[in-house]
Enzyme design. Structure first.
Site, PDB file in Angstrom:
ATOM      1  CD  GLU A  14     117.642 -72.625 -67.301  1.00  0.00           C
ATOM      2  OE1 GLU A  14     117.777 -73.854 -67.156  1.00  0.00           O
ATOM      3  OE2 GLU A  14     118.131 -71.993 -68.255  1.00  0.00           O
TER       4      GLU A  14
ATOM      5  N   GLY B 239     121.263 -68.999 -72.620  1.00  0.00           N
ATOM      6  CA  GLY B 239     120.397 -69.515 -73.675  1.00  0.00           C
ATOM      7  C   GLY B 239     119.915 -68.455 -74.650  1.00  0.00           C
TER       8      GLY B 239
ATOM      9  CG  ASN C   7     122.770 -77.062 -66.851  1.00  0.00           C
ATOM     10  OD1 ASN C   7     122.131 -78.106 -66.659  1.00  0.00           O
ATOM     11  ND2 ASN C   7     122.287 -75.859 -66.588  1.00  0.00           N
TER      12      ASN C   7
ATOM     13  CG  HIS D  41     120.920 -72.971 -63.663  1.00  0.00           C
ATOM     14  ND1 HIS D  41     119.955 -72.333 -64.392  1.00  0.00           N
ATOM     15  CD2 HIS D  41     121.975 -73.144 -64.497  1.00  0.00           C
ATOM     16  CE1 HIS D  41     120.409 -72.135 -65.621  1.00  0.00           C
ATOM     17  NE2 HIS D  41     121.639 -72.611 -65.707  1.00  0.00           N
TER      18      HIS D  41
ATOM     19  CD  GLU E 280     125.255 -70.355 -65.573  1.00  0.00           C
ATOM     20  OE1 GLU E 280     125.831 -70.924 -66.496  1.00  0.00           O
ATOM     21  OE2 GLU E 280     124.111 -70.641 -65.200  1.00  0.00           O
TER      22      GLU E 280
ATOM     23  CE  LYS F 142     120.479 -74.614 -69.680  1.00  0.00           C
ATOM     24  NZ  LYS F 142     120.090 -73.240 -69.897  1.00  0.00           N
TER      25      LYS F 142
ATOM     26  CB  SER G 199     125.544 -67.504 -75.018  1.00  0.00           C
ATOM     27  OG  SER G 199     124.139 -67.441 -74.815  1.00  0.00           O
TER      28      SER G 199
HETATM   29  C1  PEP Z   1     123.436 -72.743 -68.457  1.00  0.00           C
HETATM   30  O1  PEP Z   1     122.482 -73.465 -68.584  1.00  0.00           O
HETATM   31  O2  PEP Z   1     123.984 -72.692 -67.358  1.00  0.00           O
HETATM   32  C2  PEP Z   1     123.909 -71.973 -69.607  1.00  0.00           C
HETATM   33  C3  PEP Z   1     124.921 -71.161 -69.428  1.00  0.00           C
HETATM   34  O3  PEP Z   1     123.250 -72.139 -70.797  1.00  0.00           O
HETATM   35  P1  PEP Z   1     123.734 -71.640 -72.261  1.00  0.00           P
HETATM   36  O4  PEP Z   1     125.174 -72.055 -72.412  1.00  0.00           O
HETATM   37  O5  PEP Z   1     122.833 -72.330 -73.219  1.00  0.00           O
HETATM   38  O6  PEP Z   1     123.589 -70.157 -72.277  1.00  0.00           O
END
Ligand code: PEP
Length: 265
Positions: free
Chosen positions: A97, A186, A9, A95, A180, A11, A226
């Site tokens: 976000e 992040g 992803n 997601h 998630e 973003k 992460s």
């Molecule tokens: C994500 O954007 O779905 C995500 C898991 O980000 P990160 O790996 O940076 O935590």
């Protein structure tokens, strides 16, 4: 046996040229990996170029969002037929976000501006139906906030999200879920692998309750939050974790490729 699925992803990152350069660098690093589904999700504007660059490779392209209507007076939206036209085969839906981080406004925005993305359980459900109607595979994100986890509400929040997402959906076996935890995205904080596996198993049981066991056994469930080269193998070793949705560590070919390798069984 469920085929492992690893998705990047990106973003709000990468121009068309940067997306093309990533794919050129990434292709040789994963060309010998045959039994892992590898997906890269660029911004809308780079979808067509990325899919052209990934042609004749084992890399598929996904979008980061979708609108549920095919066309019409919906300024600024992008529909399933248009995503397919640009070469996408997958789409991330719901997601955290895009759910407006569950309604918590961004610190640098005033008033309600942080809620602009505003995905709800109902819009997530409509988007999943639109994706499946056009043969796009949805990657459906669910997860609890830190407050919800600390209040011991993780399972009830996840159960409600999964049930609402799948309400009236046909073709659930084709979907991919991504667990998630919002507090792990992040932040560098990864969910403990046993707990991540437990929640993914719980998601599978909820899917089983609203469909049947054959379907819930077929659905792939990713962990996201992460994920990096150092923790991928341990997370992916859990029998209910079938892959990863990767943000930060997917932005460079050399940090994303080892995560794909960790899924190669
Ligand atoms: C994500 O954007 O779905 C995500 C898991 O980000 P990160 O790996 O940076 O935590």
């Amino acid at each position: 046996m469920r085929k492992p699925v690893i998705a990047a992803n990106w973003k709000l990152n990468k121009t068309i040229a940067e997306a093309q350069a990533f794919i050129q660098d990434f292709k040789p690093l994963v060309e010998n990996i045959s039994n892992v589904e590898i997906i890269v999700c660029p911004v809308f504007t780079a979808l067509a170029a990325a899919s052209e660059s990934a042609k004749n490779s084992n890399i598929a392209i996904g979008a980061q969002d979708i609108f549920w209507k095919d066309n019409g007076a919906y300024t600024g939206e992008v529909s399933a037929p248009l995503l397919k036209d640009a070469g996408a085969q997958y789409v991330i839906i719901g997601h955290s976000e895009r759910r407006g981080r569950f309604g918590v406004p961004e610190a640098d925005l005033e008033g309600d501006a942080g809620k602009v993305f505003g995905d709800t359980d109902a819009s997530v459900n409509a988007k999943i139906k639109a994706a499946l109607a056009h043969d796009l595979i949805p990657i459906i994100c669910v997860g609890e906030t830190l407050d919800e986890r600390e209040a011991d509400r993780t399972d009830s929040v996840i159960e409600a999200q999964v049930k609402a997402a799948l309400d009236g959906v046909e073709g659930v076996e084709k979907t991919i879920f991504a667990y998630e935890p919002v507090w792990a995205i992040g932040t560098g904080k990864t969910c403990d692998s046993a707990e991540a596996g437990r929640v993914c198993g719980f998601i599978r049981s909820v899917i089983g309750n609203v469909t049947n066991q054959e379907i819930s056994d077929a659905v792939r469930i990713q962990y996201g939050g992460s994920v990096k080269a150092e923790n991928a193998a341990e997370l992916l070793s859990h029998p209910d974790i079938d892959g990863a949705l990767v943000g930060g560590a997917s932005l460079k070919a050399e940090t994303f490729a080892p995560i794909v390798e960790a899924a190669f069984r």
